[in-house]
Motif scaffolding. Structure first.
Motif, PDB file in Angstrom:
ATOM      1  N   UNK A  32       0.810  -1.227   0.000  1.00 40.65           N
ATOM      2  CA  UNK A  32       0.000   0.000   0.000  1.00 40.65           C
ATOM      3  C   UNK A  32       0.843   1.278   0.000  1.00 40.65           C
ATOM      4  N   UNK A  33       2.133   1.124   0.231  1.00 38.22           N
ATOM      5  CA  UNK A  33       2.989   2.313   0.347  1.00 38.22           C
ATOM      6  C   UNK A  33       3.305   2.918  -1.012  1.00 38.22           C
ATOM      7  N   UNK A  34       3.758   4.174  -1.021  1.00 40.99           N
ATOM      8  CA  UNK A  34       4.108   4.819  -2.286  1.00 40.99           C
ATOM      9  C   UNK A  34       5.412   4.252  -2.843  1.00 40.99           C
ATOM     10  N   UNK A  35       5.577   4.311  -4.160  1.00 36.36           N
ATOM     11  CA  UNK A  35       6.853   3.932  -4.772  1.00 36.36           C
ATOM     12  C   UNK A  35       7.864   5.037  -4.490  1.00 36.36           C
ATOM     13  N   UNK A  36       9.119   4.741  -4.755  1.00 39.88           N
ATOM     14  CA  UNK A  36      10.181   5.709  -4.453  1.00 39.88           C
ATOM     15  C   UNK A  36       9.965   7.038  -5.180  1.00 39.88           C
ATOM     16  N   UNK A  37       9.576   6.941  -6.455  1.00 38.73           N
ATOM     17  CA  UNK A  37       9.403   8.143  -7.279  1.00 38.73           C
ATOM     18  C   UNK A  37       8.282   9.029  -6.707  1.00 38.73           C
ATOM     19  N   UNK A  38       7.150   8.353  -6.394  1.00 38.69           N
ATOM     20  CA  UNK A  38       6.009   9.098  -5.803  1.00 38.69           C
ATOM     21  C   UNK A  38       6.430   9.760  -4.495  1.00 38.69           C
ATOM     22  N   UNK A  39       7.113   8.951  -3.703  1.00 36.06           N
ATOM     23  CA  UNK A  39       7.502   9.405  -2.364  1.00 36.06           C
ATOM     24  C   UNK A  39       8.370  10.661  -2.427  1.00 36.06           C
ATOM     25  N   UNK A  40       9.224  10.693  -3.415  1.00 32.70           N
ATOM     26  CA  UNK A  40      10.158  11.811  -3.512  1.00 32.70           C
ATOM     27  C   UNK A  40       9.526  13.013  -4.205  1.00 32.70           C
ATOM     28  N   UNK A  41       8.678  12.714  -5.220  1.00 24.89           N
ATOM     29  CA  UNK A  41       8.189  13.831  -6.050  1.00 24.89           C
ATOM     30  C   UNK A  41       6.837  14.387  -5.614  1.00 24.89           C
ATOM     31  N   UNK A 198      22.749   0.770   0.062  1.00 21.74           N
ATOM     32  CA  UNK A 198      22.024   1.840  -0.647  1.00 21.74           C
ATOM     33  C   UNK A 198      22.733   2.113  -1.974  1.00 21.74           C
ATOM     34  N   UNK A 199      21.965   2.524  -2.944  1.00 23.15           N
ATOM     35  CA  UNK A 199      22.600   2.811  -4.242  1.00 23.15           C
ATOM     36  C   UNK A 199      22.749   4.321  -4.436  1.00 23.15           C
ATOM     37  N   UNK A 200      23.421   4.690  -5.532  1.00 25.04           N
ATOM     38  CA  UNK A 200      23.692   6.115  -5.794  1.00 25.04           C
ATOM     39  C   UNK A 200      22.401   6.911  -5.931  1.00 25.04           C
ATOM     40  N   UNK A 201      21.356   6.249  -6.474  1.00 21.88           N
ATOM     41  CA  UNK A 201      20.085   6.953  -6.674  1.00 21.88           C
ATOM     42  C   UNK A 201      19.535   7.429  -5.321  1.00 21.88           C
ATOM     43  N   UNK A 202      19.564   6.527  -4.334  1.00 18.84           N
ATOM     44  CA  UNK A 202      19.056   6.907  -3.002  1.00 18.84           C
ATOM     45  C   UNK A 202      19.919   8.009  -2.386  1.00 18.84           C
ATOM     46  N   UNK A 203      21.232   7.853  -2.534  1.00 17.11           N
ATOM     47  CA  UNK A 203      22.135   8.869  -1.964  1.00 17.11           C
ATOM     48  C   UNK A 203      21.854  10.233  -2.588  1.00 17.11           C
TER      49      UNK A 203
END
Ligand code: SF4
Length: 358
Positions: A32-41, A198-203
């Motif tokens: 039910x949680x948001x995806x990473x993109x949604x969460x950030x944007x 963690x990957x570069x994208x998260x950093x």
């Protein structure tokens, strides 16, 4: 975001928000949680990012994370989803002290809210944490192996197996002690799980939050590190004390014997209670009230007995004679205070000779 009707949960959303480490909580976040993109944007998730960072900052500052009021499903989801954000941030910073401090913050919060739970919920949560308990009269009985596995880092005498009510392979605890055992289990679980890779994208995505956390961590360390030693010269400390102070800074939970040796050494060479307290505040499990009590006890302010640092042979027996050097090997070297006094005296003589020559 629509809830998936196919997935059912044993726990309510409110319980998942309160206890985000539960299996149901993880499934809820996943489905039910948001995806990473949604969460950030998405602006809608601003509060989740803010609360995730707040969890980490509060843990650094107070060693405890505050509860937030939750009046509807949205509040509960915000609180629940902020948990993985906090874990991502801790993983990105990747600092041993921070990981321990964060684990302490989450486990203190857990203990506080657990104290308000009815017995049945407490036992179910205990089962999820791997410490299944059975209520018997006013006590909870726990299999002794589960007890041992979860108390290996608890060094005070009240947790020693020999001091427990042990009957036919089970340890009988009162409810408060059972809750504290669960808290310890959660603490150890978080410390084992983090940091995650963690990957570069998260950093990159969390770069500004990471920067803020690192800065805050640095400031706190500076506060703790600015101890005025006066005439005390830490360079001349014996290897055992240097090692223990280093381990403490790293966030390693030291034994009672090690804490006693450090406190009495620092007191014996002239540090004040405040200075010792300030040094100990670098430990991730630092609790000012408890530390102050221990220090005042050892320095004689409470007990009336002023303790002296243990000798080298006692330190060896207790397994805390760390990394002895050549000087430690001298036949006459029997005490860490002798080590320190010898080094200070040698330094004084060298200084005096230089002055005389000038
Ligand atoms: S020999 Fe004594 S001073 Fe040297 S490390 Fe061991 S306990 Fe410390």
């Amino acid at each position: 975001m629509e809830n998936d009707p196919e997935i059912t949960y044993d726990w309510s959303l409110e319980m998942m928000a309160r206890y985000p480490f539960l299996e149901d909580s993880k499934r809820y976040i996943k489905h039910q949680g948001p995806g990473l993109k949604e969460l950030v944007e998405d602006r809608v998730w601003d509060m989740v990012r803010i609360r995730g960072k707040e969890r980490v900052m509060q843990a650094i500052e107070h060693g405890e994370i505050n509860e937030v009021p939750m009046s509807d499903d949205l509040d509960m989801e915000m609180e629940l989803f902020s948990y993985p954000i906090a874990r991502i941030l801790v993983s990105c910073v990747d600092d041993n002290y921070l990981t321990n401090r964060y684990a302490l913050g989450e486990s203190e919060k857990f203990l506080k809210i657990l104290s308000e739970e009815p017995l049945e919920n407490t036992m179910n949560i205990g089962e999820e944490l791997g410490i299944e308990g059975t209520a018997e009269n006013d006590q909870i009985k726990v299999y002794f192996i589960d007890y041992l596995e979860n108390t290996e880092h608890l060094k005070s005498t009240q947790w020693k197996l020999t001091n427990q009510d042990l009957r036919h392979g089970y340890i009988y605890l009162d409810i408060d002690k059972y809750r504290r055992l669960l808290k310890e289990s959660l603490f150890q679980r978080i410390v084992k799980e983090l940091p995650r890779p963690v990957n570069d994208e998260l950093l990159d995505i969390f770069s500004s939050q990471i920067k803020d956390i690192e800065k805050f961590l640095q400031e706190k360390r500076k506060d703790y590190g600015e101890v005025e030693f006066g005439e005390v010269d830490s360079e001349k400390f014996p290897p055992c004390i240097k090692k223990m102070l280093g381990l403490q800074k790293e966030g390693v939970n030291l034994s009672h014997e090690a804490r006693f040796a450090m406190t009495s050494f620092l007191h014996n060479i002239g540090l004040s209670v405040d200075e010792i307290l300030s040094l100990f505040s670098e430990s991730p499990d630092f609790r000012e009230d408890l530390a102050l009590y221990q220090i005042e006890h050892i320095t004689g302010e409470i007990s009336g007995t002023e303790y002296t640092m243990p000798s080298c042979s006692t330190m060896r027996t207790n397994g805390i004679c760390f990394e002895p050097d050549n000087l430690c090997g001298a036949e006459w070297m029997k005490h860490p205070l002798t080590y320190y006094a010898y080094k200070k005296k040698k330094d004084f003589k060298k200084q005096k000779k230089t002055e005389d020559e000038e």
